[in-house]
Scaffold this motif. Structure first.
Motif, PDB file in Angstrom:
ATOM      1  N   ASP A   1      -4.175   6.858 -10.375  1.00 23.56           N
ATOM      2  CA  ASP A   1      -3.752   7.136  -9.008  1.00 23.56           C
ATOM      3  C   ASP A   1      -2.355   6.614  -8.702  1.00 23.56           C
ATOM      4  O   ASP A   1      -1.903   6.675  -7.563  1.00 23.56           O
ATOM      5  N   THR A   2      -1.634   6.125  -9.709  1.00 26.38           N
ATOM      6  CA  THR A   2      -0.269   5.638  -9.489  1.00 26.38           C
ATOM      7  C   THR A   2       0.655   6.793  -9.117  1.00 26.38           C
ATOM      8  O   THR A   2       0.601   7.874  -9.713  1.00 26.38           O
ATOM      9  N   VAL A   3       1.498   6.563  -8.137  1.00 29.28           N
ATOM     10  CA  VAL A   3       2.522   7.532  -7.739  1.00 29.28           C
ATOM     11  C   VAL A   3       3.829   7.123  -8.403  1.00 29.28           C
ATOM     12  O   VAL A   3       4.320   6.014  -8.193  1.00 29.28           O
ATOM     13  N   ILE A   4       4.382   8.006  -9.216  1.00 26.05           N
ATOM     14  CA  ILE A   4       5.681   7.770  -9.849  1.00 26.05           C
ATOM     15  C   ILE A   4       6.726   8.557  -9.063  1.00 26.05           C
ATOM     16  O   ILE A   4       6.652   9.783  -8.961  1.00 26.05           O
TER      17      ILE A   4
ATOM     18  N   VAL B   1       2.527   2.411  -6.174  1.00 28.65           N
ATOM     19  CA  VAL B   1       3.718   3.259  -6.168  1.00 28.65           C
ATOM     20  C   VAL B   1       4.797   2.586  -7.003  1.00 28.65           C
ATOM     21  O   VAL B   1       5.097   1.402  -6.810  1.00 28.65           O
ATOM     22  N   ILE B   2       5.365   3.356  -7.933  1.00 35.31           N
ATOM     23  CA  ILE B   2       6.444   2.857  -8.789  1.00 35.31           C
ATOM     24  C   ILE B   2       7.624   3.813  -8.669  1.00 35.31           C
ATOM     25  O   ILE B   2       7.496   5.006  -8.942  1.00 35.31           O
ATOM     26  N   ALA B   3       8.764   3.295  -8.260  1.00 33.54           N
ATOM     27  CA  ALA B   3      10.008   4.065  -8.287  1.00 33.54           C
ATOM     28  C   ALA B   3      10.684   3.811  -9.626  1.00 33.54           C
ATOM     29  O   ALA B   3      10.931   2.656  -9.989  1.00 33.54           O
ATOM     30  N   VAL B   4      10.965   4.870 -10.370  1.00 35.95           N
ATOM     31  CA  VAL B   4      11.671   4.766 -11.647  1.00 35.95           C
ATOM     32  C   VAL B   4      13.043   5.396 -11.444  1.00 35.95           C
ATOM     33  O   VAL B   4      13.156   6.615 -11.285  1.00 35.95           O
ATOM     34  N   VAL B   5      14.079   4.564 -11.419  1.00 37.94           N
ATOM     35  CA  VAL B   5      15.409   5.048 -11.056  1.00 37.94           C
ATOM     36  C   VAL B   5      16.446   4.516 -12.039  1.00 37.94           C
ATOM     37  O   VAL B   5      16.281   3.459 -12.643  1.00 37.94           O
ATOM     38  N   GLY B   6      17.521   5.273 -12.193  1.00 39.20           N
ATOM     39  CA  GLY B   6      18.665   4.778 -12.938  1.00 39.20           C
ATOM     40  C   GLY B   6      19.443   3.779 -12.093  1.00 39.20           C
ATOM     41  O   GLY B   6      19.342   3.773 -10.864  1.00 39.20           O
TER      42      GLY B   6
ATOM     43  N   VAL C   1       5.901  -2.083  -3.287  1.00 41.59           N
ATOM     44  CA  VAL C   1       6.312  -1.066  -4.247  1.00 41.59           C
ATOM     45  C   VAL C   1       7.002  -1.744  -5.425  1.00 41.59           C
ATOM     46  O   VAL C   1       7.679  -2.759  -5.263  1.00 41.59           O
ATOM     47  N   LEU C   2       6.819  -1.202  -6.618  1.00 43.59           N
ATOM     48  CA  LEU C   2       7.540  -1.669  -7.801  1.00 43.59           C
ATOM     49  C   LEU C   2       8.710  -0.725  -8.061  1.00 43.59           C
ATOM     50  O   LEU C   2       8.521   0.496  -8.127  1.00 43.59           O
TER      51      LEU C   2
END
Length: 542
Positions: A377-380, A430-435, A456-457
């Motif tokens: 259920d993690t939101v990327i 919720v995990i934000a994956v950003v440059g 949030v991570l």
């Protein structure tokens, strides 16, 4: 639905009543002087969420609206605020996020002389708002807000209401009709003719294929498309540059992400004589290349609930209808097929070997480590252009709202949007994956995450450069004219904004940090930023 204006009630009072009736009680803003009369001494049931830049304001509201599937409320400060927010409003429109946006304006009593802070606001955001209303009188403001709510829902985007600063204290209308429907009912039944035609196209095809898009990212949409794909044994591709996943990406029939160039698209769809897109444009491209979208003889059809998408797609048939109901109707009409195709995208994903302590940490190592530790259920929320293919390959969306990105393509969306999603869905990690370059466009949003304790991570892939731009320059036969920015410390900036942060330089440090954070991410009440040093993958080509 009435505002209940009584003796002494102001336009502000009446508007607050409308906002309560519409459920618009969380307000995202970065205020200025033209908003003071509305924002001062807000009642306790109106929650104000402050962001430090208008891009963060709209980005957080966009994440909130997408996660809750209902409009979010925004207030912006005249020309400066609306101007700063235009890029984020464009993203909200293309991401189909409904927003009700109050925009401040100077005092009506001297607008004619264009005083300081007067704004030429209509048209400033271009065609991205689905509606722009400048109420003729102060008493028209509550009705304009109600109409903006309807426009945002129906048009799937931001609807603006421009309100002069002195309107809020004016008397509310007594006994006058408010020029807005109390409720707007939107049709939920699909016309059987359109689904029947799509079923006929599928039945006539020797090898049909499906394409899932962001418009199908709902529980009902996923279930209906899975049922149709399994009934006809068809591979399901994901649209290129999709803002959301429209099909479970760990399903055996998932065939991967479509290329965003015509030669690659033709190769991916080769062998299919009918392709049905569901909630996706036909077909989204990036750099221009010549030739048709599909090989001659391939029939193209579209099922969507977005009128603009239906009108502009170069297809034989576009069916405009509620997507889940229409999909179920197609599945009821189409003939079942006993065989299933061999789907290349369904093969087990090969994870990269962990680097030795002296070797570079690549984005793929980060995604593999996340994939081993994240729940379904993690939101990327993604904004890492130079490593997005690896993210799709290693970190598939397994539930609706499992993946979210900026459909518009501009940077600065993911970080505030992730905060908005977590605020709206506190039960989902919720995990934000950003440059690192992308993070700097809306790094101010970290202050809001820390201040409002939003757990949030944020995983920042730091290579000290705009890697995708460097590679584009190289692929064009040149070299970058812009410098790297390796001296920037995203973790230091984060800590300066009150957000806990940790620098990660090795695979052992990465896995230790994720093992410490991810098991409790469901319940985390404070943000965390991991500033992860990565090398640019030499195999990456945009």
């Amino acid at each position: 639905m009435t505002a209940g204006a009584g003796a002494g009630r102001t336009v502000r009072d009446a508007t607050l009543g409308v906002l309560r009736e519409l459920g618009l009680t969380t307000l995202f803003t970065n205020p200025g002087s033209t908003e003071i009369p509305f924002l001062t001494d807000l009642p306790g049931d109106i929650r104000l969420v402050l962001a430090l830049h208008e891009g963060s304001v709209v980005g957080m509201a966009t994440g909130w609206a997408i996660a809750r599937d209902r409009p979010a409320l925004v207030q912006l400060h005249t020309t400066a605020g609306l101007g700063n927010a235009v890029g984020a409003l464009a993203t909200a429109r293309v991401n189909r996020a409904p927003l009700v946006v109050l925009v401040g304006q100077q005092d009506r009593r001297h607008l004619a002389t264009e005083p300081f802070l007067a704004g030429r606001l209509r048209g400033l955001a271009g065609d991205y708002p689905v509606a722009v209303d400048e109420p003729a009188t102060a008493r028209d403001v509550p009705g304009a807000v109600a109409r903006a709510h309807h426009a945002a829902v129906h048009g799937r985007g931001p609807a603006l209401v421009i309100v002069p600063v002195d309107d809020w204290a004016r008397p509310a209308a007594e006994g006058a009709e408010r020029a807005a429907a109390s409720r707007v009912a939107y049709g939920t039944a699909a016309d059987p003719a359109g689904p029947a035609e799509i079923a006929a196209i599928i039945d006539a095809a020797a090898s049909p294929a499906l394409v899932a898009g962001a418009g199908n990212d709902t529980d009902d949409g996923w279930a209906a498309l899975v049922a149709l794909a399994e009934r006809i044994g068809a591979p399901v591709h994901q649209e290129s540059f999709g803002a959301r996943a429209g099909f479970p990406q760990d399903h055996p029939l998932f065939a991967g992400i479509l290329p965003a160039d015509r030669p690659g698209l033709r190769a991916a769809l080769a062998g299919h004589d009918a392709v049905i897109a569901v909630g996706a444009p036909v077909f989204r491209q990036y750099m221009f290349s010549a030739g048709p979208l599909a090989e001659p003889g391939t029939r193209l059809a579209l099922l969507t609930d977005d009128p603009a998408e239906a009108h502009r797609s170069p297809v034989e048939l576009a069916v405009l209808a509620p997507i889940p109901a229409a999909l179920r109707s197609v599945a009821e009409r189409v003939s079942a097929r006993a065989t299933r195709p061999s789907v290349q995208g369904a093969a087990p994903t090969e994870e990269p070997a962990p680097p030795d302590e002296a070797g570079p940490l690549l984005p793929a190592h980060v995604f593999a480590a996340l994939a081993q530790r994240t729940s379904q259920d993690t939101v990327i929320v993604e904004e890492t252009p130079s490593s997005r293919p690896d993210l799709h390959r290693l970190l598939p969306a397994r539930r609706p709202l499992g993946f979210l990105s900026a459909a518009m393509g501009g940077l600065g969306f993911a970080l505030p949007a992730a905060i908005g999603v977590r605020m709206a869905r506190p039960g989902r990690p919720v995990i934000a994956v950003v440059g690192d370059g992308a993070s700097l466009y809306q790094i101010q949003a970290l202050w809001s995450a820390a201040h409002y304790r939003v757990g949030v991570l944020v995983a920042v892939l730091s290579n000290g450069r705009y890697a995708v731009m460097d590679r584009l320059a190289e692929s064009a036969g040149g070299k970058p004219s812009w410098p790297p920015f390796e001296e920037v410390s995203v973790s230091a900036v984060a800590r300066g904004l009150g957000c806990p942060a940790q620098r990660v330089a090795t695979h052992a440090e990465l896995t230790a940090a994720l093992d410490a954070i991810l098991p409790a991410l469901h319940d985390r009440s404070d943000p965390m930023l991991l500033d992860i040093a990565v090398a640019t993958d030499p195999a990456f080509h945009p």
